[in-house]
Design an enzyme around this catalytic site. Structure first.
Site, PDB file in Angstrom:
ATOM      1  N   CYS A 110      -3.088   0.585   7.455  1.00 35.38           N
ATOM      2  CA  CYS A 110      -3.124   0.200   8.857  1.00 35.38           C
ATOM      3  C   CYS A 110      -3.802   1.282   9.786  1.00 35.38           C
ATOM      4  O   CYS A 110      -4.441   0.822  10.726  1.00 35.38           O
ATOM      5  CB  CYS A 110      -1.856  -0.247   9.339  1.00 35.38           C
ATOM      6  SG  CYS A 110      -0.410   1.000   9.336  1.00 35.38           S
TER       7      CYS A 110
ATOM      8  N   ASN B 242       0.780  -1.187  -0.039  1.00 33.99           N
ATOM      9  CA  ASN B 242       0.051  -0.002   0.107  1.00 33.99           C
ATOM     10  C   ASN B 242       0.603   1.267  -0.205  1.00 33.99           C
ATOM     11  O   ASN B 242       0.500   2.361  -0.627  1.00 33.99           O
ATOM     12  CB  ASN B 242      -0.996  -0.101   1.184  1.00 33.99           C
ATOM     13  CG  ASN B 242      -0.382  -0.098   2.459  1.00 33.99           C
ATOM     14  OD1 ASN B 242       0.741  -0.819   2.625  1.00 33.99           O
ATOM     15  ND2 ASN B 242      -1.147   0.025   3.591  1.00 33.99           N
TER      16      ASN B 242
ATOM     17  N   GLU C 198       5.410  -3.724  12.264  1.00 33.87           N
ATOM     18  CA  GLU C 198       4.237  -2.635  11.894  1.00 33.87           C
ATOM     19  C   GLU C 198       3.096  -3.633  11.340  1.00 33.87           C
ATOM     20  O   GLU C 198       3.178  -4.029  10.198  1.00 33.87           O
ATOM     21  CB  GLU C 198       4.682  -1.583  10.898  1.00 33.87           C
ATOM     22  CG  GLU C 198       3.409  -0.466  10.878  1.00 33.87           C
ATOM     23  CD  GLU C 198       3.862   0.443   9.878  1.00 33.87           C
ATOM     24  OE1 GLU C 198       2.880   1.049   9.161  1.00 33.87           O
ATOM     25  OE2 GLU C 198       5.051   0.633   9.653  1.00 33.87           O
TER      26      GLU C 198
END
Length: 484
Positions: free
Chosen positions: A288, A158, A254
């Site tokens: 996220c 992304n 992450e």
């Protein structure tokens, strides 16, 4: 950009195309066209890339810091010069709207410059023995930071440029060498970025790349004996798998999130609605830190839902090449199927579609679900798409309890005009960051960025990332002379 070109990997300063496996085709989620072909590496070729990084590491660690910084500044300039080329690739490769694609490249250049500035300013310290009871001033410890070695940087689809740079820059300024493994979807854009870094003058072997089928090289590279640190951004499931394969290798991870926006009775509802819509639907929710659920007090829920509906219906939906588009096709049919399934099963259990609910191939229209309850998967599962559930709560305590019941703990937002109340709520939320009167977001890049529980391990943010990928080394000087 030549779509038929096979993009090789940078290994020891040279671009090499795998001779052992057929290339991997990267197709656009926008129109199915060929974006490019990736080299599919074998274990032997991957060994060569890691060996090059290991061989170059000691000389790179000894490279003067100011010269490392100069290379970062030059690489940043080259990235900005290529912003149109790289952003055009991002548009077609991951269906990111052009404005956001340009912003990603510019932000990455800024991040490199800031990383160079921070890297130049990091200092060691001298500690005297007499600062501890019973110690002696005749002892002094000189503490510096030294690199961990070779860093494996694994970046997601992304933000294939920015979330690669956020790993590469701090690792290099800390004196490490880097192996970049980009996600297959996004790898063409990432390799274009790496070309800019190479042309800035990085010595051979300092930055290397690996591409290939995850089923072939994924486990092999993360468990490789010559990888000294892993910096990963991706799904919680993959992160947990990587963690199971590593034992003594330090990591930063992450991972996923289920970021809640908690809206209190005294909030500015227009302001909250603006922030929530931007936070939930930009890049189709494939972030996220996207707002992934709203926990709103019953007394203001009807008003908030109406304000959200009006704003969502003004969003432009469609081809990312069109000006002003916010919601674009999801990265794959599999992703669209998953998001639609979450939405449909919620509706079957009683959730109400306020607006949206429409799908055209990979394109899901921005959807708002009201009257979502905690027995629905959409209340807990990260959709990674443009579907936002509204959960009505009777009290602040209920909102906090539902927020904390999640397996994730990345960020939360609290919308209220009472700062004392906001800080009291923030203290109770089990997340890495609480945003007061703002949507969840990753930056600015000098702020700490972290998740707890299933949302991650370790802390990022430029200075924090450099410190994570270096370690203290103490040299103790004994000042007293020996008397015979």
């Amino acid at each position: 950009m030549n779509q038929e070109k096979v993009f090789g990997n940078l290994i020891d300063g040279e671009w090499r195309v795998s001779q052992e496996n057929q290339p991997i085709e990267v197709l656009s989620p926008v129109d199915g066209s060929l974006v490019g072909k990736l080299s599919s590496m074998s274990h032997q070729e991957l060994d060569q890339a890691i060996a090059a990084a290991k061989h170059a590491q000691k000389s790179w660690a000894a490279y003067p810091v100011y010269r490392k910084a100069q290379l970062m500044y030059k690489a940043a300039d080259l990235l900005e010069q290529r912003v149109e080329e790289i952003s055009d690739c991002l548009v077609m490769e991951i269906a990111k709207d052009k404005k956001s694609a340009v912003s990603e490249v510019i932000r990455s250049a800024d991040l490199l410059r800031y990383t160079a500035d921070v890297g130049k300013s990091l200092q060691g310290e001298a500690i005297f023995g007499d600062s501890f009871p019973g110690g002696s001033r005749d002892k002094m410890s000189c503490v510096t930071r030294v690199p961990v070695g070779t860093v494996l940087a694994i970046s997601p689809f992304n933000y294939p440029v920015n979330l690669a740079i956020s790993k590469i820059g701090p690792a290099l300024m800390g004196g490490n060498t880097v192996i970049l493994k980009p996600a297959t979807q996004g790898a063409v854009s990432a390799l274009m970025m790496v070309q800019a870094l190479q042309e800035a003058g990085l010595p051979a072997g300092v930055l290397n790349t690996v591409t290939g089928l995850g089923s072939v090289i994924g486990d092999y590279v993360v468990s490789h004996k010559d990888v000294n640190f892993i910096n990963f951004t991706g799904s919680t499931e993959v992160g947990q798998h990587i963690s199971s394969l590593t034992s003594m290798t330090p990591v930063i991870m992450e991972l996923g999130g289920k970021d809640a926006a908690i809206v209190l009775e005294d909030a500015d509802l227009d302001f909250a609605a603006d922030n929530i819509v931007d936070g939930a639907y930009s890049y189709s929710g494939q972030r996220c830190t996207a707002v992934k659920r709203i926990l709103v007090l019953d007394s203001v829920a009807d008003q908030l839902v109406e304000k959200l509906k009006a704003r969502i219906e003004r969003l432009k939906v469609g081809d990312p090449r069109e000006k002003g588009v916010t919601v674009t096709p999801l990265v794959s049919k599999k992703s669209a199927d998953f998001v639609e399934h979450l939405m449909r099963t919620a509706v079957e259990k009683g959730a109400h579609i306020v607006t949206g609910g429409k799908r055209e191939e990979n394109l899901l229209y921005p959807t708002l679900l009201d009257h979502v309850t905690t027995d629905m998967d959409i209340a807990w599962v990260e959709p990674f798409g443009p579907v936002l559930p509204v959960i009505r709560v009777a009290s602040v305590e209920e909102a906090i309890e539902i927020a904390n019941r999640s397996e994730y703990g990345l960020q939360s937002s609290v919308f209220t005009n009472n700062l004392n109340k906001a800080f009291a709520i923030a203290a109770q939320l089990e997340v890495g960051t609480v945003q007061i009167n703002n949507k969840p977001e990753r930056g600015p890049d000098n702020f700490p960025f972290l998740g707890v529980k299933s949302s991650g391990m370790g802390t990022q943010g430029v200075r924090y990332s450099i410190e994570s990928m270096t370690r203290p080394k103490a040299v103790t000087i004994n000042l007293a002379s020996n008397e015979g």
